[in-house]
Write a protein that holds these residues in place. Structure first.
Motif, mmCIF file in Angstrom:
data_model
loop_
_atom_site.group_PDB
_atom_site.id
_atom_site.type_symbol
_atom_site.label_atom_id
_atom_site.label_comp_id
_atom_site.label_asym_id
_atom_site.label_seq_id
_atom_site.Cartn_x
_atom_site.Cartn_y
_atom_site.Cartn_z
ATOM 1 N N GLU A 18 -5.379 -7.644 28.185
ATOM 2 C CA GLU A 18 -4.947 -9.081 28.674
ATOM 3 C C GLU A 18 -3.313 -7.934 29.657
ATOM 4 O O GLU A 18 -2.787 -7.339 28.957
ATOM 5 C CB GLU A 18 -4.007 -9.684 27.733
ATOM 6 N N ILE A 96 -3.719 -24.208 30.928
ATOM 7 C CA ILE A 96 -2.888 -24.564 29.606
ATOM 8 C C ILE A 96 -2.777 -26.086 29.885
ATOM 9 O O ILE A 96 -3.084 -26.464 31.222
ATOM 10 C CB ILE A 96 -1.199 -23.857 29.399
ATOM 11 N N GLY A 125 0.016 -24.534 25.015
ATOM 12 C CA GLY A 125 1.275 -23.814 26.060
ATOM 13 C C GLY A 125 2.517 -24.399 25.211
ATOM 14 O O GLY A 125 2.111 -25.379 24.221
ATOM 15 N N ALA A 144 -3.936 -28.253 22.829
ATOM 16 C CA ALA A 144 -5.051 -27.445 22.891
ATOM 17 C C ALA A 144 -7.025 -28.528 22.913
ATOM 18 O O ALA A 144 -7.708 -28.162 23.992
ATOM 19 C CB ALA A 144 -5.535 -26.717 22.667
ATOM 20 N N HIS A 183 0.818 -20.640 13.176
ATOM 21 C CA HIS A 183 1.605 -21.519 14.035
ATOM 22 C C HIS A 183 2.618 -22.208 13.847
ATOM 23 O O HIS A 183 2.494 -22.446 13.191
ATOM 24 C CB HIS A 183 0.359 -22.224 15.164
ATOM 25 N N GLU A 185 4.419 -24.432 14.424
ATOM 26 C CA GLU A 185 5.044 -25.394 14.349
ATOM 27 C C GLU A 185 4.256 -25.968 13.237
ATOM 28 O O GLU A 185 4.235 -26.971 12.818
ATOM 29 C CB GLU A 185 4.764 -26.469 15.354
ATOM 30 N N GLN A 210 -3.555 -14.243 17.928
ATOM 31 C CA GLN A 210 -2.036 -13.563 18.174
ATOM 32 C C GLN A 210 -2.046 -12.126 18.169
ATOM 33 O O GLN A 210 -2.778 -12.410 16.449
ATOM 34 C CB GLN A 210 -0.855 -14.803 17.541
HETATM 35 P P1 FAD Z 1 -2.558 -26.170 19.256
HETATM 36 O O1 FAD Z 1 -3.431 -25.493 19.350
HETATM 37 O O2 FAD Z 1 -2.972 -26.960 20.125
HETATM 38 O O3 FAD Z 1 -2.029 -26.047 18.223
HETATM 39 C C1 FAD Z 1 -0.348 -25.783 18.353
HETATM 40 C C2 FAD Z 1 -0.456 -27.097 17.593
HETATM 41 O O4 FAD Z 1 -0.394 -28.462 17.263
HETATM 42 C C3 FAD Z 1 -0.444 -26.426 16.096
HETATM 43 O O5 FAD Z 1 0.739 -25.998 15.053
HETATM 44 C C4 FAD Z 1 -1.283 -26.851 15.244
HETATM 45 O O6 FAD Z 1 -2.054 -26.525 13.994
HETATM 46 C C5 FAD Z 1 -1.529 -28.209 16.010
HETATM 47 N N1 FAD Z 1 -2.415 -28.921 16.339
HETATM 48 C C6 FAD Z 1 -3.334 -29.070 16.771
HETATM 49 N N2 FAD Z 1 -4.260 -29.710 16.762
HETATM 50 C C7 FAD Z 1 -3.938 -30.789 15.909
HETATM 51 C C8 FAD Z 1 -3.774 -32.196 16.040
HETATM 52 N N3 FAD Z 1 -5.760 -32.552 16.559
HETATM 53 N N4 FAD Z 1 -3.544 -32.526 15.402
HETATM 54 C C9 FAD Z 1 -2.710 -32.229 15.089
HETATM 55 N N5 FAD Z 1 -2.021 -31.099 15.413
HETATM 56 C C10 FAD Z 1 -2.371 -30.427 15.307
HETATM 57 N N6 FAD Z 1 1.323 -19.669 26.535
HETATM 58 C C11 FAD Z 1 0.958 -19.608 27.288
HETATM 59 O O7 FAD Z 1 2.021 -20.465 27.463
HETATM 60 N N7 FAD Z 1 -0.287 -19.013 28.217
HETATM 61 C C12 FAD Z 1 -0.796 -17.786 28.003
HETATM 62 O O8 FAD Z 1 -1.389 -17.593 28.518
HETATM 63 C C13 FAD Z 1 -1.150 -18.569 27.036
HETATM 64 N N8 FAD Z 1 -1.384 -16.886 25.913
HETATM 65 C C14 FAD Z 1 -1.633 -16.807 24.813
HETATM 66 C C15 FAD Z 1 -3.007 -16.452 23.876
HETATM 67 C C16 FAD Z 1 -3.209 -16.502 22.833
HETATM 68 C C17 FAD Z 1 -3.991 -15.239 22.291
HETATM 69 C C18 FAD Z 1 -2.151 -17.156 22.008
HETATM 70 C C19 FAD Z 1 -2.783 -16.996 21.036
HETATM 71 C C20 FAD Z 1 -1.472 -17.675 22.324
HETATM 72 C C21 FAD Z 1 -0.984 -17.790 24.406
HETATM 73 N N9 FAD Z 1 -0.188 -18.084 24.545
HETATM 74 C C22 FAD Z 1 -0.360 -18.695 25.769
HETATM 75 C C23 FAD Z 1 0.945 -19.144 23.096
HETATM 76 C C24 FAD Z 1 0.862 -20.801 23.357
HETATM 77 O O9 FAD Z 1 0.234 -21.660 24.258
HETATM 78 C C25 FAD Z 1 1.080 -21.377 22.187
HETATM 79 O O10 FAD Z 1 1.043 -20.074 21.002
HETATM 80 C C26 FAD Z 1 1.237 -22.788 21.828
HETATM 81 O O11 FAD Z 1 2.190 -23.222 20.830
HETATM 82 C C27 FAD Z 1 -0.123 -22.544 21.204
HETATM 83 O O12 FAD Z 1 -1.088 -23.166 22.025
HETATM 84 P P2 FAD Z 1 -2.614 -23.309 21.609
HETATM 85 O O13 FAD Z 1 -3.884 -23.770 22.197
HETATM 86 O O14 FAD Z 1 -2.249 -22.726 20.291
HETATM 87 O O15 FAD Z 1 -2.410 -25.004 20.806
#
Ligand code: FAD
Length: 316
Positions: A18, A96, A125, A144, A183, A185, A210
């Motif tokens: 990465e 994102i 994000g 996401a 995560h 949050e 992560q």
């Molecule tokens: P989600 O899956 O949406 O989850 C976020 C939070 O919301 C979690 O606490 C989850 O439990 C909760 N949640 C999810 N779905 C729901 C729902 N339907 N209802 C209620 N709660 C829910 N960030 C960047 O800006 N750029 C990058 O390139 C980047 N690359 C990354 C690569 C990897 C491998 C990892 C692990 C993280 C990366 N991140 C990046 C960071 C990431 O954007 C953050 O960790 C962000 O805070 C959460 O992203 P997520 O896609 O896991 O979110």
């Protein structure tokens, strides 16, 4: 080729890397210098992170301040295309929710498709630097899983415009993020895992985790995922520790623990060169154990330290 097809065709654990887009003003040469020594290990794919715009205050000549929007690391999509073109390797752009409306997301996906990029890692994000909590763009995606559903729709030929139904289908392979240490949050691990399961049920092909420094946490996470019916491949995300300041920076930024055995060794180090040696040994130990356990891919966050990752993969 799609990540999931690489995994299905593999006879052994694969390697992937990465990288970050270069800082604006640096040019792409620095990124090629970073990747050149790693290409000998024939990575199956290379991820390129996405960095959203930030608000910064710029001082005017009269001493007042002006709020301006800057993007420090632009170009994720075109960097993916450039890497594919130069090294003939598959790339995975990170996509994102933050900062994107759904129309911009659709345009970005169409551009990727035209470039021949069939992989995306969909993420929410983090909150923008001036926000205390994540705020979607007006009409943009909150989680996401919502962005993922838009990609799945395009794969089914469903575009945002009503009249575009059953039209040209994209074929994106979709990765999502998972958190062996939860995560930050999420109120607890169970709810975080249920939200991860929603992403898989909505169409995610695989999970990348992560970073973590204690393999026991990865194995427990993997077991918990399997116990609730998540069957897709789970790829461990790995990073070397290379400086003393990371002892506090990594837990603060990524909400992860460093095992006492590792942190004690790092505390004994006199220089960052010594830390790098400890970090290399630790990453090799983690990689060997994970490979032995049969993980599909070892995914390395190379983040400015390609030689450390190269030394580990060479030993493997
Ligand atoms: P989600 O899956 O949406 O989850 C976020 C939070 O919301 C979690 O606490 C989850 O439990 C909760 N949640 C999810 N779905 C729901 C729902 N339907 N209802 C209620 N709660 C829910 N960030 C960047 O800006 N750029 C990058 O390139 C980047 N690359 C990354 C690569 C990897 C491998 C990892 C692990 C993280 C990366 N991140 C990046 C960071 C990431 O954007 C953050 O960790 C962000 O805070 C959460 O992203 P997520 O896609 O896991 O979110």
């Amino acid at each position: 080729m799609r990540v999931i097809d690489h995994i299905k065709a593999a006879k052994d654990t694969l390697i992937s890397f990465e990288v970050l887009p270069p800082l604006k003003g640096k040019g792409i040469g620095a990124l090629y210098n970073h990747l050149d020594p790693l290409m000998a290990f024939k990575p199956s794919f290379i991820n390129v992170t996405y960095h959203r715009s930030e608000h910064v205050f710029k001082k005017n000549a009269d001493g007042s301040f002006q709020k301006v929007v800057v993007r420090k690391r632009p170009g994720t999509e075109s960097i993916c295309a450039a890497i594919m073109n130069k090294y003939n390797v598959d790339t995975v752009p990170h996509l994102i929710c933050g900062g994107f409306g759904i129309n911009e997301t659709e345009d970005a996906l169409i551009n990727l498709h035209y470039l021949g990029i069939d992989n995306v890692l969909v993420l929410r994000g983090d909150a923008a630097k001036n926000e205390t909590a994540f705020e979607p763009e007006p009409g943009g995606h909150k989680y996401a899983v919502d962005l993922l559903k838009q990609v799945v729709n395009l794969n089914s030929g469903i575009y945002l415009e009503e009249e575009l139904r059953d039209t040209h289908r994209t074929k994106f392979c979709i990765g999502v993020a998972g958190y062996p240490e939860k995560h930050f949050e999420a109120p607890n691990m169970d709810s975080d895992l249920q939200n991860l399961k929603k992403k898989v049920e909505a169409g995610a092909d695989y999970i990348i985790t992560q970073m973590f420094f204690d393999n026991a946490k990865f194995f427990a996470f993997e077991k918990a995922c399997r116990a609730i019916g998540i069957t897709v491949p789970i790829i461990p995300g790995l990073k070397p520790v290379t400086s003393k300041k990371q002892l506090t920076m990594l837990p603060k930024t990524f909400f992860i623990d460093l095992p006492a055995e590792l942190s004690n060794e790092i505390l004994k180090c006199k220089t960052d060169e010594d830390v790098e040696k400890v970090g290399t040994k630790w990453l090799l130990m983690q990689s060997k154990e994970l490979k032995k356990s049969g993980v599909p891919v070892l995914h390395y966050y190379t983040l400015g330290r390609p030689h450390v990752v190269a030394n580990v993969v060479k030993e493997l």
